[in-house]
Design a protein around this motif. Sequence first.
Motif, PDB file in Angstrom:
ATOM      1  N   ARG A  65       0.827  -1.212   0.000  1.00 45.65           N
ATOM      2  CA  ARG A  65       0.000   0.000   0.000  1.00 45.65           C
ATOM      3  C   ARG A  65       0.861   1.262   0.000  1.00 45.65           C
ATOM      4  N   TYR A  66       1.952   1.219   0.731  1.00 47.69           N
ATOM      5  CA  TYR A  66       2.815   2.401   0.797  1.00 47.69           C
ATOM      6  C   TYR A  66       3.373   2.743  -0.581  1.00 47.69           C
ATOM      7  N   PHE A  67       3.883   1.759  -1.296  1.00 45.75           N
ATOM      8  CA  PHE A  67       4.492   2.055  -2.588  1.00 45.75           C
ATOM      9  C   PHE A  67       3.446   2.409  -3.644  1.00 45.75           C
ATOM     10  N   LEU A  68       2.219   1.917  -3.491  1.00 48.92           N
ATOM     11  CA  LEU A  68       1.152   2.398  -4.358  1.00 48.92           C
ATOM     12  C   LEU A  68       0.896   3.882  -4.090  1.00 48.92           C
ATOM     13  N   ALA A  69       0.881   4.265  -2.820  1.00 53.98           N
ATOM     14  CA  ALA A  69       0.695   5.670  -2.457  1.00 53.98           C
ATOM     15  C   ALA A  69       1.843   6.523  -2.994  1.00 53.98           C
ATOM     16  N   VAL A  70       3.065   5.998  -2.945  1.00 52.56           N
ATOM     17  CA  VAL A  70       4.221   6.723  -3.494  1.00 52.56           C
ATOM     18  C   VAL A  70       4.028   6.955  -4.993  1.00 52.56           C
ATOM     19  N   PHE A  71       3.566   5.929  -5.689  1.00 50.51           N
ATOM     20  CA  PHE A  71       3.299   6.077  -7.127  1.00 50.51           C
ATOM     21  C   PHE A  71       2.289   7.190  -7.377  1.00 50.51           C
ATOM     22  N   LEU A  72       1.202   7.213  -6.609  1.00 54.30           N
ATOM     23  CA  LEU A  72       0.174   8.232  -6.790  1.00 54.30           C
ATOM     24  C   LEU A  72       0.709   9.634  -6.498  1.00 54.30           C
ATOM     25  N   VAL A  73       1.473   9.756  -5.415  1.00 51.65           N
ATOM     26  CA  VAL A  73       2.020  11.065  -5.054  1.00 51.65           C
ATOM     27  C   VAL A  73       2.948  11.568  -6.153  1.00 51.65           C
ATOM     28  N   ARG A  74       3.767  10.692  -6.687  1.00 50.57           N
ATOM     29  CA  ARG A  74       4.707  11.104  -7.746  1.00 50.57           C
ATOM     30  C   ARG A  74       3.968  11.563  -9.002  1.00 50.57           C
ATOM     31  N   GLN A  75       2.802  10.954  -9.288  1.00 51.29           N
ATOM     32  CA  GLN A  75       2.049  11.370 -10.461  1.00 51.29           C
ATOM     33  C   GLN A  75       1.606  12.823 -10.364  1.00 51.29           C
ATOM     34  N   PHE A  76       1.404  13.300  -9.138  1.00 49.58           N
ATOM     35  CA  PHE A  76       0.927  14.665  -8.942  1.00 49.58           C
ATOM     36  C   PHE A  76       2.042  15.655  -8.613  1.00 49.58           C
TER      37      PHE A  76
END
Length: 266
Positions: A65-76
């Motif tokens: 879950r953490y690395f999915l959140a990292v992916f999302l944050v980087r997209q923005f």
Amino acid sequence: MKRQLRHLVRLSGTLISVYYAHMLEYRAELFFWVLSGSLPFILMGVWVEAAEGGQFGLSSLEFVRYFLAVFLVRQFTIVWVIWDFEREVVEGKLSFRLLQPLDPIWHHLSSHFAERFARLPFSFVLVALFFWLYPDAFWFPNLSSLLLFVLVVFLAFVLRFVTQYAFSMLAFWMERANAIESFWFLLYLFLSGIVAPLEIFPPAVRQVVEWTPFPYMIHFPASLLVGLPTDFWRSLMIMLGWILFFTLLNRVLWRLGLKRYSGMGA
């Protein structure tokens, strides 16, 4: 005051719509840009395997879950303003921006915001594919966490933008200001939480890192989204402090740089 505010809103909407139309012309390229941000998924596989030993304080599911959140944050929060600004200075194109009754920063901000909207569909497809492959990782944050996440992601983008835009001003003194960004990116990569969550850092190292701007670009918003413990108000104050610092640095370097700008038509 109201008239100026309405003018600013109308101007921002026009610029964003123009740059959005421009970004849609490069949809295939946008798809590859989104894929280029998939490094967190690669690192996720490494840390999920490592978590099986139970040495890092986070479970395999929490790492996922953490690395999915990292992916999302980087997209923005991806920013490229230093390359655009450097090219404008070196090629003399900044002169045309200076003829307009508008600070060039508004063009750069508008292009970044437009790009976010253009890449959203591709990001959602990858997230859907992720949950299809890892159905156990699916969760939905509560409303308060989601709202705080949106606010902090916006501030993380602002922090990343003003940091890189401040470095961009060095293009007035050197031809390759992006070399500074390349060095900064190495620190950003390892200290922001992209490579590993701060929870696995030694306590003494983490205490030092938390006073730098890097964790607030990735780790802080990602932790809010997945529910990892954070000192919200302390982190927010440090984040705002760095935003203010780099904004002031940018304005000082901008004024000094304009005095020595010698581009065509300046």
